[in-house]
Design a protein around this motif. Structure first.
Motif: not given
Lengths: 340, 340
Positions: A190-219
């Motif tokens: 279980v931990k493996y899958f949760r950490w794996r997904k957290l890579i995206f959610n903790g880093a990309v999801n948060t940055t998108c929320a802060i900057t107001g752009v989707d992940s494509g534009r963020l890139d």
């Protein structure tokens, strides 16, 4: 045939309810804003897995957990697909009226460390982890389900009770959820899958929320490389300290997760709608774990605190607290008074 | 009596134009959106220094720098009070049609390193720094000027020309601007004032713009302490490397700058209006200087890149570029095409 209570008829919850019901479970749901729609017309699902389902209604719809328990309880499973916002609405308090010793809890939710509060409130409970890679949105009564429902279920091991029973229940639920259209696996890591997904959610999801752009534009605008990638590296290190070794190309994989799409991640959608974000379980819990292991996370720390300020801004706009008309002087050490 | 061209009739520019004209200079201004109002009715100034001035009109109003030059040039001074957004509108290009060898440039603008692009474009120019602590806003034709016009003028020293002449011109302009109502000083320590103000602008202004809250809320919601203060410490280090030793209590001073007020700083106001922010001159230039001296700025780097993503978002919304309807794959190495 299992008796299931599902809490949280959002985009993920709607597909989960439909899936369980289609597979033969009796599904009761608790809905507040969607109660009238769900009892009268139902939702329309435009699903890549199941086709166009007009007017889908769960077996039973209730306005509260207590109503559901009185009418259809006890339940074999309580499936939780609500937004996970412990700073606003702790889920364990919400479901307490429907919990019995024969009820297993399924957390089909994002985030790391989300079982901790469950075990604290229900010390002998069986809590099943569900990590989904589904792509789905809900606007009004329309569920657009655009990428296959891929879920990994497994037990959050509760040290207070026998392990075998926890595994058995998690396997049983995996069967209840699986069919020929979705892609469901039972996995004890279980931990493996949760950490794996957290890579995206903790880093990309948060940055998108802060900057107001989707992940494509963020890139395309440089934020992925300059902000999210360093944050991802930190989360990889926390996971490693927590015993989970992620594959070498995990960061590259997450950078490319939405390649070819302008995909707004969940926290961005929340901020755009002026709704609370899951920043606590998608990043905050990981940083608590980092502190336990003494891992430094300078980039994630900043993202976390920026998300926190944004959450407070949203809380104020919803009347969760009222600031004095005149800003108190710093020396007054004013403490914000939160309303229930 | 000096012949002055003022570019940028915003909140600061309006007070500067009025001040120079009141003191005896002939003031030509260039205005685009406010051209009609300025030629017909004029602005209403509600000024803490000058009282209520109804229908203030500059001596001459032009639609373009070229028109101004043709009709009233050459000018002794070109005073620049525009927003400083080199990524959108480089000021040196803007004023080129009106620059002569007898014209001094006054940058009554925020930011660090803003003289560099001037010296590059006009290698023998005299460029005067103006750092203002004024509090003023412009909505429509109403200028609300609520805190005294306190300006420190001094020369940005241009190594290509004689120092004495630069000092002389800066002193002359200081006189032209001074009166019994405002508080104007001549000070050759230009860098000191610019770095000092950058402590606030690079760290607090940016964080407010990113999180969408004023400096009061930023402090009450934890972002000041957790994000802006570490950023301030980094800017103090850059300044030190650049030869400017700021006082020990500077960070505490800046934390308390808006104490007792919920004050929205300029970049937050810009983001709220979906207008471009001055993130390049308020933070980006400082980080370029940091790189020259080998100073590490982890917190400021993140703030900078977050501001950059937000600027790109605003640029896209203004049609400065159009992204392909379908997001290009990362391997295509798509380059954004900016419009002029």
């Amino acid at each position: 045939m299992a008796n299931v209570l599902l809490v949280g008829m959002g985009a993920v919850g709607s597909i989960a309810a439909y899936t369980l019901q289609r597979n033969g479970s009796v599904v009761s749901v608790v809905a507040r804003s969607a109660y009238d729609i769900l009892t009268n017309e139902g939702f329309n699902l435009e699903s890549c897995d199941y086709g166009n389902i007009l007017n889908y209604k769960p077996n039973f719809v209730f306005k509260s957990i207590s109503d559901a328990m009185k009418s259809k309880g006890p339940f074999d499973y309580i499936v939780i697909t609500t937004k996970n916002i412990p700073d606003i609405q702790p889920v364990e308090n919400l479901i307490a009226p429907a919990f019995t010793k024969n009820t297993s809890i399924v957390l089909l939710e994002n985030g790391i460390g989300i079982e901790r509060s469950m075990f604290k409130t229900f010390p002998d409970s069986i809590v099943i982890s569900g990590v989904t890679l589904i792509g789905t949105t809900l606007y009004g009564k329309i569920v657009k389900h655009f990428s296959q429902d891929i879920v990994s279920f497994g037990p959050f091991i509760n040290p207070n009770i026998e392990k075998g029973l926890q595994i058995e229940k998690a396997k049983e639920f995996t069967k209840l959820y699986s069919n020929e259209k979705n892609k469901i696996e039972y996995n004890e890591n279980v931990k493996y899958f949760r950490w794996r997904k957290l890579i995206f959610n903790g880093a990309v999801n948060t940055t998108c929320a802060i900057t107001g752009v989707d992940s494509g534009r963020l890139d395309m605008f440089g934020g992925m490389h300059e902000v999210s990638v360093p944050a991802m590296k930190e989360i990889v290190e926390i996971a490693k300290a927590d015993g989970v070794e992620l594959p070498n190309d995990i960061i590259n994989f997450m950078v490319r997760l939405d390649d070819g799409e302008y995909a707004p991640p969940s926290m961005l959608i929340d901020v755009r709608r002026n709704q609370y974000t899951e920043y606590k379980v998608l990043l905050g819990n990981a940083l608590e774990i980092a502190r336990e292991y003494g891992i430094k996370t300078p980039t994630c720390d900043i993202l976390y605190h920026l998300c926190k300020v944004i959450q407070m801004r949203i809380m104020e706009s919803h009347g969760k607290f009222v600031l004095p008309e005149k800003r108190p002087l710093i020396d007054e050490n004013y403490q914000i008074q939160f309303k229930e």
